[in-house]
Enzyme design. Structure first.
Site, PDB file in Angstrom:
ATOM      1  N   LYS A 292       5.809  -6.112   5.697  1.00 51.18           N
ATOM      2  CA  LYS A 292       4.336  -6.687   5.441  1.00 51.18           C
ATOM      3  C   LYS A 292       4.662  -7.379   4.090  1.00 51.18           C
ATOM      4  CE  LYS A 292      -0.615  -6.582   4.910  1.00 51.18           C
ATOM      5  NZ  LYS A 292      -1.909  -5.895   5.319  1.00 51.18           N
TER       6      LYS A 292
ATOM      7  N   ASP B 127      -4.029  -9.863  -1.049  1.00 51.10           N
ATOM      8  CA  ASP B 127      -4.769  -9.726   0.101  1.00 51.10           C
ATOM      9  C   ASP B 127      -6.311  -9.811  -0.514  1.00 51.10           C
ATOM     10  OD1 ASP B 127      -6.327  -9.323   2.256  1.00 51.10           O
ATOM     11  OD2 ASP B 127      -5.680  -7.712   2.699  1.00 51.10           O
TER      12      ASP B 127
ATOM     13  N   LYS C  33     -13.092  -9.115   0.466  1.00 51.78           N
ATOM     14  CA  LYS C  33     -13.263  -7.782  -0.037  1.00 51.78           C
ATOM     15  C   LYS C  33     -14.049  -7.595  -1.195  1.00 51.78           C
ATOM     16  CE  LYS C  33      -8.325  -6.278   1.434  1.00 51.78           C
ATOM     17  NZ  LYS C  33      -8.795  -5.375   2.284  1.00 51.78           N
TER      18      LYS C  33
ATOM     19  N   ASP D  87      -0.148  -5.265  -1.495  1.00 50.35           N
ATOM     20  CA  ASP D  87      -0.199  -5.348  -0.229  1.00 50.35           C
ATOM     21  C   ASP D  87       1.227  -6.192   0.482  1.00 50.35           C
ATOM     22  OD1 ASP D  87      -1.572  -4.880   2.424  1.00 50.35           O
ATOM     23  OD2 ASP D  87      -2.554  -6.952   2.371  1.00 50.35           O
TER      24      ASP D  87
ATOM     25  N   ASP E  41      -9.608 -10.310   7.353  1.00 49.51           N
ATOM     26  CA  ASP E  41      -9.008  -9.396   6.424  1.00 49.51           C
ATOM     27  C   ASP E  41      -8.287  -8.596   7.326  1.00 49.51           C
ATOM     28  OD1 ASP E  41      -8.560  -7.832   4.288  1.00 49.51           O
ATOM     29  OD2 ASP E  41     -10.361  -6.771   4.059  1.00 49.51           O
TER      30      ASP E  41
ATOM     31  N   ARG F 244      -1.514  -7.976  10.416  1.00 46.43           N
ATOM     32  CA  ARG F 244      -1.045  -7.964  11.685  1.00 46.43           C
ATOM     33  C   ARG F 244      -0.879  -9.229  12.376  1.00 46.43           C
ATOM     34  NH1 ARG F 244      -6.410  -4.935  13.656  1.00 46.43           N
ATOM     35  NH2 ARG F 244      -6.104  -4.097  11.669  1.00 46.43           N
TER      36      ARG F 244
HETATM   37  N1  BES Z   1      -4.263  -4.702   3.214  1.00 46.01           N
HETATM   38  C1  BES Z   1      -5.213  -4.062   3.985  1.00 46.01           C
HETATM   39  C2  BES Z   1      -5.142  -2.504   4.225  1.00 46.01           C
HETATM   40  C3  BES Z   1      -4.955  -1.563   2.910  1.00 46.01           C
HETATM   41  C4  BES Z   1      -6.097  -1.038   2.761  1.00 46.01           C
HETATM   42  C5  BES Z   1      -3.931  -1.437   2.477  1.00 46.01           C
HETATM   43  C6  BES Z   1      -6.153  -0.269   1.724  1.00 46.01           C
HETATM   44  C7  BES Z   1      -3.915  -0.561   1.241  1.00 46.01           C
HETATM   45  C8  BES Z   1      -5.116  -0.026   0.951  1.00 46.01           C
HETATM   46  C9  BES Z   1      -5.287  -4.711   5.355  1.00 46.01           C
HETATM   47  O1  BES Z   1      -5.159  -6.125   5.311  1.00 46.01           O
HETATM   48  C10 BES Z   1      -6.854  -4.870   5.623  1.00 46.01           C
HETATM   49  O2  BES Z   1      -7.713  -5.236   4.998  1.00 46.01           O
HETATM   50  N2  BES Z   1      -7.384  -4.325   6.736  1.00 46.01           N
HETATM   51  C11 BES Z   1      -8.504  -3.585   7.165  1.00 46.01           C
HETATM   52  C12 BES Z   1      -8.754  -4.215   8.566  1.00 46.01           C
HETATM   53  C13 BES Z   1      -9.861  -4.305   9.308  1.00 46.01           C
HETATM   54  C14 BES Z   1     -10.646  -5.456   8.727  1.00 46.01           C
HETATM   55  C15 BES Z   1      -9.879  -4.123  10.676  1.00 46.01           C
HETATM   56  C16 BES Z   1      -9.278  -2.500   6.750  1.00 46.01           C
HETATM   57  O3  BES Z   1      -8.301  -1.525   6.876  1.00 46.01           O
HETATM   58  O4  BES Z   1     -10.087  -2.533   6.312  1.00 46.01           O
HETATM   59 ZN    ZN Z   2      -3.560  -6.820   3.929  1.00 41.72          ZN
HETATM   60 MN    MN Z   3      -6.421  -7.358   5.008  1.00 38.57          MN
END
Ligand code: BES
Ligand code: ZN
Ligand code: MN
Length: 465
Positions: A234, A239, A246, A257, A316, A320
């Protein structure tokens, strides 16, 4: 740090000599008897330091407890030696020697332990941290150490890149680095080609940023490969969450990220030094997720490379989307196996903390094999379920699927989403390293910041096949 294998580390004049003691063996090393106070029992992680006042070739002796001899394993060796090495660094030791008494092969874990202790991301500090210049080891085959050096180089490359600010480690920078590796053939696809190839999901994520996306394909070839694999990282260079932005505290570390991409770059950088007999394709869909004026929006419908349509439920959940197109691309190469590594879900971090990464896949034996390779390498992976229930939550009224499910079970939902982009004849494993890639406080032998997670497991996996 240079590592030298010598006949007898006890006789070398150095700044610090690291010795060990077991809890259950009274006479492990005579220097322990000579210098250690009675209170030093040899419990795992216990240390003591003594200035030898010219009685030994080493200026300091640092003893570390190895615990019970029948409980010793590679992880304990690495962690305890790292602990002793940190003491040596505190003492500003430049030359360090190891005089370790154990039946187990300790060379690689010892070398890695000292290297991890010696790692600091101090590029932007005007006053640099103290570093060990030379490590002397004895009773270790020379080729064990030859293997240790590139493993550490790969780890440090990955850690440096993930620690770098997003302003430095841009998609273009990652592409430039990918093109600089010895013995690797690299193709970089630009924005127009990304769109033309049908990567509608990846392209959409990149749209809100001024930084152009780069789709990076590195290839290590072998004349008669026993198999062909792809490793996908990834590569979200930042991000922000996109329009579903966020909160500040969650955004703070989002330069990490691209830790999956950093892992893949670290591995590809050193592969030609090992010359494994398999083909390895390193793939990164690199971009930023930003809320710029042309950003993709909730409610948009995207078409991935395999033709499947995705309703954007949350901008966010971007990782994926980028991985979906990368997985399609990898499967189209006709490889036998695909492994993706991604800081994918906060849910995985909630479930497993910093102790272990999540793992999922479409083939039980394949997943088990990677878990085993992780254990051997000092990295823990815990399998999470891939049940249809999680996929059902992502049903969309207007497209083939949504990019998120319910609030719960988020790591498995993300895994089920990715599965939609993997062809059934390819063995696939997905590593969610959201909790393990970047530490907010020190954990075991690692300090704060990037850990280079995945490098050792995947590199060992490649080298063992
Ligand atoms: N990059 C984040 C996941 C992440 C969170 C990595 C904390 C490292 C530390 C990912 O892109 C993300 O934002 N995921 C969301 C998904 C949700 C919107 C379904 C999450 O995990 O909150
Ligand atoms: Zn991310
Ligand atoms: Mn994200």
């Amino acid at each position: 740090m240079d590592i030298q294998v010598i006949e007898n580390t006890r006789d070398i004049s150095c700044d610090a000599l690291i010795i060990n003691k077991f809890e259950d063996e009274p006479t492990t090393n005579e220097l322990v008897n000579l210098f250690a106070p009675e209170s030093f029992t040899g419990k795992s992680g216990e240390t003591f330091v003594i200035h030898t006042q010219g009685q030994q070739p080493a200026k300091y002796v640092i003893a570390v407890g190895f615990g019970k001899s029948n409980e010793l394993n590679g992880d304990k060796i690495r962690e305890n030696i790292a602990k002793a090495a940190k003491k040596a660094i505190e003492l500003k030791a430049e030359t360090v020697a190891l005089d370790i008494t154990t039946d187990q092969t300790f060379g690689i874990q010892a070398g890695i332990g000292v290297s991890i202790a010696d790692y600091h991301f101090d590029k932007y500090k005007t006053k640099k941290e103290h570093h060990i210049s030379t490590l002397y080891i004895s009773n270790v085959p020379e080729d064990t150490i030859k293997k240790c050096i590139p493993i550490v180089e790969a780890m440090n490359t990955a850690r440096n890149l993930a620690n770098e600010p997003a302003a430095y480690a841009t998609p273009s920078k990652l592409a430039e680095i990918a093109q600089s590796f010895d013995g690797i053939e690299t193709k970089v696809f630009e924005s127009a080609q990304i769109q033309k190839m049908g990567m509608g999901a990846f392209y959409a994520v990149s749209k809100g940023s001024e930084e152009p996306p780069k789709f990076i394909h590195m290839k290590y070839s072998s004349p008669n490969p026993s198999k062909r694999i792809a490793i996908i990282g990834k590569g979200l260079c930042f991000d922000s969450g996109g329009l579903d932005i966020k909160p500040a505290a969650s955004m703070l570390t989002m330069r990490d990220d691209m830790s999956g991409a950093a892992c893949v770059l670290g591995i590809m950088k050193v592969l030609s030094k090992f010359k494994p007999n398999i083909e390895v394709n390193g793939i990164i869909a690199a971009c930023e997720n930003m809320p710029g004026c042309s950003a993709y929006k909730p409610g948009d419908i995207l078409t991935a490379k395999n033709g499947k349509t995705i309703e954007v439920d949350n901008t966010d959940a971007e990782g994926r989307l980028t991985l979906a197109d990368a997985l399609c691309y990898a499967c189209e190469l006709g490889v036998d196996e695909v492994i993706d590594i991604a800081t994918l879900t906060g849910a995985c971090m909630v479930a497993l903390g910093t102790a272990a990464s999540g793992i999922m896949g479409n083939n039980e034996d394949f997943v088990k094999e990677i878990i085993k390779m992780g254990t051997f390498s000092g990295e823990k992976f815990w399998e999470l379920p891939m049940w249809q229930d999680y996929r059902d939550n992502m049903n969309s009224d207007i497209a083939d699927m949504k990019n998120t499910g319910t609030r719960y079970g988020g790591a498995s939902a993300a895994g089920m989403f990715l599965k939609e982009f993997v062809t059934d004849d390819v063995k696939w494993a997905h590593l969610d390293v959201a909790g393990t890639a970047f530490l907010e406080s020190p954990h075991r032998e690692f300090g704060k910041g990037a850990t280079g997670v995945g490098v050792r497991t995947l590199l060992n996996y490649i080298l063992c096949h």
